[in-house]
Design a protein around this motif. Sequence first.
Motif, mmCIF file in Angstrom:
data_model
loop_
_atom_site.group_PDB
_atom_site.id
_atom_site.type_symbol
_atom_site.label_atom_id
_atom_site.label_comp_id
_atom_site.label_asym_id
_atom_site.label_seq_id
_atom_site.Cartn_x
_atom_site.Cartn_y
_atom_site.Cartn_z
ATOM 1 N N GLN B 43 0.791 -1.078 0.099
ATOM 2 C CA GLN B 43 -0.266 -0.029 0.081
ATOM 3 C C GLN B 43 0.714 1.212 -0.079
ATOM 4 O O GLN B 43 0.526 2.352 -0.796
ATOM 5 C CB GLN B 43 -0.984 0.009 1.174
ATOM 6 C CG GLN B 43 -1.890 -1.001 1.191
ATOM 7 C CD GLN B 43 -2.650 -0.887 -0.080
ATOM 8 O OE1 GLN B 43 -3.016 0.001 -0.735
ATOM 9 N NE2 GLN B 43 -3.135 -2.340 -0.420
ATOM 10 N N ARG B 123 -9.318 10.521 -4.523
ATOM 11 C CA ARG B 123 -9.769 9.696 -3.925
ATOM 12 C C ARG B 123 -9.207 8.476 -3.669
ATOM 13 O O ARG B 123 -8.945 7.904 -2.701
ATOM 14 C CB ARG B 123 -11.074 9.298 -4.872
ATOM 15 C CG ARG B 123 -12.112 8.461 -4.188
ATOM 16 C CD ARG B 123 -13.009 7.908 -5.215
ATOM 17 N NE ARG B 123 -14.148 8.990 -5.645
ATOM 18 C CZ ARG B 123 -14.582 9.134 -6.763
ATOM 19 N NH1 ARG B 123 -14.093 8.078 -7.791
ATOM 20 N NH2 ARG B 123 -15.244 10.089 -7.197
ATOM 21 N N GLU B 124 -8.250 8.222 -4.530
ATOM 22 C CA GLU B 124 -7.225 6.878 -4.548
ATOM 23 C C GLU B 124 -6.269 7.331 -3.500
ATOM 24 O O GLU B 124 -5.980 6.227 -2.740
ATOM 25 C CB GLU B 124 -6.577 6.811 -6.008
ATOM 26 C CG GLU B 124 -7.004 6.172 -6.876
ATOM 27 C CD GLU B 124 -7.384 4.868 -6.623
ATOM 28 O OE1 GLU B 124 -6.667 3.846 -6.294
ATOM 29 O OE2 GLU B 124 -8.857 4.335 -6.590
ATOM 30 N N THR B 126 -6.712 9.049 -0.767
ATOM 31 C CA THR B 126 -7.583 8.740 0.525
ATOM 32 C C THR B 126 -7.676 7.221 0.828
ATOM 33 O O THR B 126 -7.315 6.686 1.897
ATOM 34 C CB THR B 126 -8.813 9.400 0.670
ATOM 35 O OG1 THR B 126 -8.641 10.569 -0.214
ATOM 36 C CG2 THR B 126 -9.509 9.310 1.881
ATOM 37 N N ALA B 127 -8.195 6.403 -0.367
ATOM 38 C CA ALA B 127 -8.490 4.918 -0.347
ATOM 39 C C ALA B 127 -7.071 4.251 0.333
ATOM 40 O O ALA B 127 -7.119 3.486 1.133
ATOM 41 C CB ALA B 127 -8.957 4.652 -1.426
ATOM 42 N N ASP B 130 -6.536 5.028 3.877
ATOM 43 C CA ASP B 130 -7.233 3.970 4.669
ATOM 44 C C ASP B 130 -6.815 2.571 4.764
ATOM 45 O O ASP B 130 -6.656 1.890 5.692
ATOM 46 C CB ASP B 130 -8.708 3.942 4.143
ATOM 47 C CG ASP B 130 -9.626 5.009 4.350
ATOM 48 O OD1 ASP B 130 -8.959 5.926 5.115
ATOM 49 O OD2 ASP B 130 -10.621 5.472 4.027
ATOM 50 N N LYS B 131 -6.426 2.217 3.487
ATOM 51 C CA LYS B 131 -5.917 0.821 3.494
ATOM 52 C C LYS B 131 -4.574 0.351 4.324
ATOM 53 O O LYS B 131 -4.534 -0.494 4.932
ATOM 54 C CB LYS B 131 -5.605 0.213 2.114
ATOM 55 C CG LYS B 131 -6.956 0.286 1.336
ATOM 56 C CD LYS B 131 -6.604 -0.119 -0.110
ATOM 57 C CE LYS B 131 -7.941 -0.114 -0.813
ATOM 58 N NZ LYS B 131 -7.723 -0.270 -2.202
ATOM 59 N N TYR B 134 -5.465 -0.007 7.745
ATOM 60 C CA TYR B 134 -5.749 -1.338 8.134
ATOM 61 C C TYR B 134 -5.110 -2.091 8.112
ATOM 62 O O TYR B 134 -4.957 -3.354 8.854
ATOM 63 C CB TYR B 134 -7.189 -1.498 7.118
ATOM 64 C CG TYR B 134 -8.498 -0.922 7.515
ATOM 65 C CD1 TYR B 134 -9.056 -1.225 8.764
ATOM 66 C CD2 TYR B 134 -9.363 -0.317 6.437
ATOM 67 C CE1 TYR B 134 -10.277 -0.776 8.955
ATOM 68 C CE2 TYR B 134 -10.514 0.206 6.955
ATOM 69 C CZ TYR B 134 -10.946 -0.004 8.043
ATOM 70 O OH TYR B 134 -12.131 0.480 8.439
ATOM 71 N N ALA B 135 -4.141 -2.309 7.147
ATOM 72 C CA ALA B 135 -2.857 -3.192 7.072
ATOM 73 C C ALA B 135 -2.135 -3.158 8.422
ATOM 74 O O ALA B 135 -1.677 -4.191 8.878
ATOM 75 C CB ALA B 135 -1.986 -2.911 5.859
ATOM 76 N N GLN B 137 -3.429 -2.213 11.277
ATOM 77 C CA GLN B 137 -3.941 -2.567 12.414
ATOM 78 C C GLN B 137 -4.004 -4.128 12.303
ATOM 79 O O GLN B 137 -4.018 -4.857 13.552
ATOM 80 C CB GLN B 137 -5.403 -2.126 12.068
ATOM 81 C CG GLN B 137 -6.667 -2.703 13.298
ATOM 82 C CD GLN B 137 -7.933 -2.138 12.720
ATOM 83 O OE1 GLN B 137 -8.101 -1.183 12.489
ATOM 84 N NE2 GLN B 137 -8.913 -3.386 12.662
ATOM 85 N N LYS B 177 -6.407 7.370 12.071
ATOM 86 C CA LYS B 177 -7.728 7.162 11.695
ATOM 87 C C LYS B 177 -8.535 8.283 11.426
ATOM 88 O O LYS B 177 -9.184 8.586 10.718
ATOM 89 C CB LYS B 177 -8.406 5.964 12.458
ATOM 90 C CG LYS B 177 -9.771 5.861 11.911
ATOM 91 C CD LYS B 177 -9.881 4.246 11.682
ATOM 92 C CE LYS B 177 -11.235 4.371 10.685
ATOM 93 N NZ LYS B 177 -11.584 3.159 10.209
ATOM 94 N N VAL B 180 -7.497 11.052 8.624
ATOM 95 C CA VAL B 180 -8.010 10.505 7.502
ATOM 96 C C VAL B 180 -9.146 11.270 6.998
ATOM 97 O O VAL B 180 -9.614 11.368 5.983
ATOM 98 C CB VAL B 180 -7.998 9.066 7.088
ATOM 99 C CG1 VAL B 180 -8.648 8.423 5.873
ATOM 100 C CG2 VAL B 180 -6.569 8.586 7.423
ATOM 101 N N ASP B 181 -10.059 11.461 8.286
ATOM 102 C CA ASP B 181 -11.293 12.005 7.923
ATOM 103 C C ASP B 181 -11.654 13.266 7.615
ATOM 104 O O ASP B 181 -12.830 13.863 7.501
ATOM 105 C CB ASP B 181 -12.121 11.658 9.278
ATOM 106 C CG ASP B 181 -13.055 10.352 9.219
ATOM 107 O OD1 ASP B 181 -12.858 9.611 8.147
ATOM 108 O OD2 ASP B 181 -13.521 10.147 10.410
#
Lengths: 292, 184
Positions: B43, B123-124, B126-127, B130-131, B134-135, B137, B177, B180-181
């Motif tokens: 990522q 958008r990409e 930001t995505a 997020d990833k 998550y990775a 986490q 987290k 990112v918002d």
Amino acid sequence: MKRIDFRDQIARNKRKSVFLMFSVFVVLVLLGYVISLAFSPEYFFFIMVIAIIFSIGYILISFYNSHKIAIASVGATKAYKDDYKQYHNLVEGLTLASGLPKPKLYVMHSQQINAFASGRNPEHAVVCVTEGALEKLDKNELEGVLAHELGHIASYDMRYMTLVAVMVGMIAIISQIFLRSLWFSGGRGNDKSKAIFMLIGIILAILAPIVVYLVQMSISRKREFVADASAVKFTRYPDGLIRALKKIKADYVPAEKKVSKAVAPLFISNPFGKLSNTHPSIDSRIKMLEKM
Amino acid sequence: MLLIFWILIILGIILLFVFFGYYNRFAILGNRIDNSLAQINVQLKRRADLIPNLVESVKGYMKHEKSAIKAVTDARKALVGAHGIEQKVEANRQLESALKTIFAIAEGYPDLKANTNFIELQRELTATEDKIAYARQFYNDSILTYNNLCKTFPGIFFANLYGKRERQYLQIAESEKKKVDVKF
């Protein structure tokens, strides 16, 4: 937060799936037995062989194609990455959070806010959401719903749930046909034994939908709470799912007609309205989530 | 006598399976940690690959924002050149704040904001952010599972036997987290 160990749950779901397939086999063969005795005892052996072959074939086909049947039964279509970027991105993020492979994604053409997961294992899993959910939920809410579905996948709930929906749902249909045909063939042969077997046949046919109902009720209730909890484990953000559930509750869309009732428990909330008891009440789920 | 012999044989086999089972458990959980680390890197690399396109699409519009653009390219360079996961994640944090500046500035350029290419890249990015979160986490989750096995009985016995040690968590800015918002 209490940690969820999926291993026990996975083992339980696999065990239940095997038991279910065995029960379906027994019921189908029994049904064949009743049919052959009721209609044509002279072909008893032949009909029994057919019944056994049919049940094995039936179980194998529904085991390997259950997700396809579920997808087809709600009339969902594939969600391509170019058309549904956010949907794909959110699922990809969640697969990273959960360590699951990416499921195939589908969209169902309905204005309800709803979603379900299906498939026999995480490698062959599918996730399906309604167009209504994609339009009405914001990013965090949609993510919460998708995480809930991935929770079902991770725990192998969807294997058991889909098998129940497809296999038992089919039994309901088959026994319905059986019952109907009895009305037309009532004239022939007035043996006492025949009447008894017909009676058994009728009882079986009447019981089948009730069995469906009971099994379906036993599926969802606890599982929804567990899937909610795993959704929080993946996203670490209960608010998303809470808000999504609140939206689902507030959003009134008439009951889904295209969807077969047998697949109702697969969904995150019952597509046939809030009164049926395949799911725990949304309020109780929100309450549980708020405690996390 | 014979009975005792058989009982011992069966017990031995069971014990062997327990030893194998724990060995495999450590191996599986160790692999999961390595794999989730690889996912973070995938990522991060994807993110680094997106930056030149972003700079390209922004350049034409933001003629007077050289320093902001330079901050992004520098941060990307640092990310590409970083060694070890801690350094990389730290470099990514720098990149994230440089990007935030760019996106904030972009608010003042209606043409840029309407540019589909720019919207797509934003958008990409930001995505991927997020990833990455998550990775990371999942990486820490995997380590937690592994360490729990190392620390609790009977795992602790096998951990010593197989020479498995507790692993280190990734400990950097946990509030990511929230960051990112940010709404653009």
